[in-house]
Design a protein around this motif. Structure first.
Motif, PDB file in Angstrom:
ATOM      1  N   GLY A 119       0.429  -1.213   0.141  1.00  0.00           N
ATOM      2  CA  GLY A 119       0.154  -0.154  -0.227  1.00  0.00           C
ATOM      3  C   GLY A 119       0.872   0.883   0.239  1.00  0.00           C
ATOM      4  O   GLY A 119       2.381   1.223  -0.270  1.00  0.00           O
ATOM      5  N   LEU A 161       0.504  -2.023  -4.566  1.00  0.00           N
ATOM      6  CA  LEU A 161      -0.227  -2.820  -3.869  1.00  0.00           C
ATOM      7  C   LEU A 161      -0.356  -4.414  -4.169  1.00  0.00           C
ATOM      8  O   LEU A 161       0.324  -4.648  -4.982  1.00  0.00           O
ATOM      9  CB  LEU A 161      -1.776  -1.876  -4.319  1.00  0.00           C
ATOM     10  CG  LEU A 161      -1.495  -1.319  -3.742  1.00  0.00           C
ATOM     11  CD1 LEU A 161      -3.199  -0.013  -4.316  1.00  0.00           C
ATOM     12  CD2 LEU A 161      -1.948  -0.467  -2.459  1.00  0.00           C
ATOM     13  N   SER A 167      -7.068   4.602   0.881  1.00  0.00           N
ATOM     14  CA  SER A 167      -5.376   3.598   0.447  1.00  0.00           C
ATOM     15  C   SER A 167      -5.204   3.763  -0.764  1.00  0.00           C
ATOM     16  O   SER A 167      -4.059   3.173  -1.344  1.00  0.00           O
ATOM     17  CB  SER A 167      -6.067   1.879   0.917  1.00  0.00           C
ATOM     18  OG  SER A 167      -6.723   1.943   0.482  1.00  0.00           O
ATOM     19  N   SER A 193      -7.788  -3.619   2.061  1.00  0.00           N
ATOM     20  CA  SER A 193      -6.846  -3.131   1.954  1.00  0.00           C
ATOM     21  C   SER A 193      -5.632  -3.159   2.626  1.00  0.00           C
ATOM     22  O   SER A 193      -5.988  -3.118   3.897  1.00  0.00           O
ATOM     23  CB  SER A 193      -7.041  -1.358   1.838  1.00  0.00           C
ATOM     24  OG  SER A 193      -8.050  -1.373   2.477  1.00  0.00           O
TER      25      SER A 193
END
Length: 250
Positions: free
Chosen positions: A73, A250, A215, A132
């Protein structure tokens, strides 16, 4: 024959007039000096405010540049408590990570880990099991490979889920003291006693404002504000900067 000269003293009326004129001049000079002094104080305070705004803006921008380092993230979390905006920026400088040793149910605060070395009370962790990355602050470290977090996880954390150590930096406005503070590892220090406003606007890759999931943020617009008070008036001055998030894993 000697004639007396035309010299004479000042009459009471002339003395009164002279004193009146002198008092008017002195009073005017004092008011002018007082006004100039207030103006100079106001300009000096304004200069200090602008210096603080620029300096603090650069400080936050530097923190943003490393946000998300060695983390999944973007390493950014925005939190609103009692209407007060708080900015949290996370990194994993030592690249410390482990995995969940067993499953943790939604709402539970105790997480069993394969290894708790490097995790301490006051540190933050980043859990990747949810949709997330989720950040939680550690309130206790057990002797049997467990840690306890301040708030329960939002969803199920399966065994084997990666758990990262997150070094958190928190910026917040203290409403009572009307000042900006920076906190790290539970220790807070005053950044500026002139900055009273901290506003954050998150944006996605297209530059659109994000109001929900922070996020997904790819850039943040930061606004800092200070109120200059003078002669019964208030004037808000602001400094804004936009920072792109470099570390997005991610």
């Amino acid at each position: 024959m000697c004639r007396a000269g035309n010299n004479r003293g000042i009459t009471i009326l002339e003395l009164i007039i002279s004193m009146f004129i002198s008092s008017v001049v002195i009073s005017g000079a004092y008011r002018l000096y007082n006004d100039l002094s207030k103006r100079m104080d106001h300009e000096a305070e304004s200069a200090l405010v602008y210096t603080d705004l620029i300096t603090v803006s650069s400080m936050i921008e530097r923190d943003f540049r490393v946000a998300g380092y060695n983390l999944p993230g973007n390493g950014i979390k925005k939190r609103d408590e009692n209407g007060i905006a708080e900015l949290l920026i996370f990194t994993n400088q030592q690249n410390v990570r482990t995995a969940a040793a067993s499953q943790t149910q939604a709402g539970e605060r105790t997480i069993s880990l394969h290894n708790t070395d490097g995790f301490s009370v006051g540190d933050w962790i980043c859990i990747t099991a949810m949709a997330s990355p989720e950040y939680h602050q550690i309130s206790a470290v057990g002797t049997t490979g467990t840690i306890t977090i301040e708030q329960g996880v939002s969803g199920t954390v399966p065994a084997g889920s990666l758990v990262y150590k997150a070094d958190g930096v928190r910026y917040y406005i203290d409403e009572e003291r009307e000042a900006l503070f920076r906190e790290m590892k539970g220790n807070s220090y005053l950044v500026s006693n002139r900055i009273e406003v901290l506003e954050l606007v998150a944006k996605d890759t297209d530059g659109q404002i994000i109001t929900g999931d922070f996020s997904q943020t790819r850039a943040v617009s930061i606004s800092l504000g200070s109120v200059i008070r003078s002669a019964g008036t208030e004037r808000l001055v602001t400094e804004s900067t936009e920072v792109n998030i470099r570390n997005v894993n991610l």
